[in-house]
Design an enzyme around this catalytic site. Structure first.
Site, PDB file in Angstrom:
ATOM      1  N   ASN A  39     -16.244  14.438 -61.298  1.00 22.88           N
ATOM      2  CA  ASN A  39     -15.212  14.422 -61.905  1.00 22.88           C
ATOM      3  C   ASN A  39     -13.845  13.821 -61.042  1.00 22.88           C
ATOM      4  O   ASN A  39     -14.153  13.543 -59.934  1.00 22.88           O
ATOM      5  CB  ASN A  39     -14.830  16.062 -61.946  1.00 22.88           C
ATOM      6  CG  ASN A  39     -15.002  16.833 -60.459  1.00 22.88           C
ATOM      7  OD1 ASN A  39     -15.776  16.154 -59.506  1.00 22.88           O
ATOM      8  ND2 ASN A  39     -14.459  17.844 -60.500  1.00 22.88           N
ATOM      9  N   ALA A  43      -2.815  14.590 -60.453  1.00 24.91           N
ATOM     10  CA  ALA A  43      -1.804  15.422 -60.043  1.00 24.91           C
ATOM     11  C   ALA A  43      -1.185  16.106 -61.357  1.00 24.91           C
ATOM     12  O   ALA A  43      -0.684  17.157 -61.652  1.00 24.91           O
ATOM     13  CB  ALA A  43      -0.618  14.726 -59.279  1.00 24.91           C
ATOM     14  N   GLU A  52     -19.339  14.905 -66.464  1.00 30.34           N
ATOM     15  CA  GLU A  52     -20.484  14.225 -67.627  1.00 30.34           C
ATOM     16  C   GLU A  52     -19.519  13.358 -68.420  1.00 30.34           C
ATOM     17  O   GLU A  52     -20.373  12.513 -68.877  1.00 30.34           O
ATOM     18  CB  GLU A  52     -20.449  15.800 -68.498  1.00 30.34           C
ATOM     19  CG  GLU A  52     -21.345  16.691 -67.772  1.00 30.34           C
ATOM     20  CD  GLU A  52     -20.215  17.859 -67.067  1.00 30.34           C
ATOM     21  OE1 GLU A  52     -19.396  17.522 -66.734  1.00 30.34           O
ATOM     22  OE2 GLU A  52     -20.488  18.760 -67.067  1.00 30.34           O
TER      23      GLU A  52
HETATM   24  N1  THU Z   1     -15.676  20.136 -64.190  1.00 29.79           N
HETATM   25  C1  THU Z   1     -16.696  19.113 -64.381  1.00 29.79           C
HETATM   26  O1  THU Z   1     -16.633  18.021 -63.993  1.00 29.79           O
HETATM   27  N2  THU Z   1     -17.920  19.302 -65.076  1.00 29.79           N
HETATM   28  C2  THU Z   1     -18.115  20.528 -65.605  1.00 29.79           C
HETATM   29  O2  THU Z   1     -19.156  20.644 -66.402  1.00 29.79           O
HETATM   30  C3  THU Z   1     -17.172  21.711 -65.526  1.00 29.79           C
HETATM   31  C4  THU Z   1     -15.890  21.388 -64.890  1.00 29.79           C
HETATM   32  C5  THU Z   1     -14.875  19.774 -63.420  1.00 29.79           C
HETATM   33  C6  THU Z   1     -13.209  19.714 -63.796  1.00 29.79           C
HETATM   34  C7  THU Z   1     -12.410  20.000 -62.687  1.00 29.79           C
HETATM   35  O3  THU Z   1     -12.230  18.843 -62.095  1.00 29.79           O
HETATM   36  C8  THU Z   1     -13.148  21.079 -61.774  1.00 29.79           C
HETATM   37  O4  THU Z   1     -14.561  20.789 -62.195  1.00 29.79           O
HETATM   38  C9  THU Z   1     -12.779  22.357 -62.018  1.00 29.79           C
HETATM   39  O5  THU Z   1     -12.538  22.673 -63.091  1.00 29.79           O
END
Ligand code: THU
Length: 125
Positions: A39, A43, A52
């Site tokens: 992920n 900001a 994903e």
């Molecule tokens: N996030 C993901 O990267 N994948 C997921 O399946 C759920 C949430 C990330 C988004 C954000 O950067 C952080 O987790 C908190 O929501």
């Protein structure tokens, strides 16, 4: 599976998640290759991108389009992909995609069809 778990645990360190403090790594298995994503937050919060979807972007850039299995790793324990990511994964594999949710101690396996039943897809257009 142990090799994949090691890749996820190594790459989750590269997540850019200073706002949520919630790093995530994803690995897509597609057409005999693997693609990683983490992920990447911003900001301007809504511009943050899930692990994903970044893994799917790497897959598409490499010329692959058929996902067999996706792995998602959170150091805080197994998490399920968000609704938007379920839809994006569906685009490139359909309901039979295996979705493996990993935490530090183990993992659980679902199918995308379980997680996103009665999905909207290309065949509806
Ligand atoms: N996030 C993901 O990267 N994948 C997921 O399946 C759920 C949430 C990330 C988004 C954000 O950067 C952080 O987790 C908190 O929501």
């Amino acid at each position: 599976m142990e090799r994949i778990r090691a890749l996820l645990k190594a790459h989750v360190e590269r997540a850019y998640a200073p706002y949520s403090g919630f790093p995530v790594a994803a690995l897509v298995e597609a057409e005999g290759e693997v693609f990683l994503g983490v992920n990447v937050e911003n900001a301007a919060y809504p511009l943050s991108q899930c692990a994903e979807r970044n893994a799917v972007a790497a897959m598409v850039l490499a010329g692959k389009r058929r996902i067999a299995r996706v792995h998602i790793y959170s150091p805080k324990g197994p998490i399920s992909p968000c609704g938007g990511c379920r839809q994006v994964l569906m685009e490139f594999g359909g309901p039979g995609v295996e979705v493996v949710l990993h935490g530090p101690e183990g993992y659980e396996t679902w199918t995308l069809g379980d997680l996103l039943p009665r999905a909207f897809g290309p065949e509806d257009l």
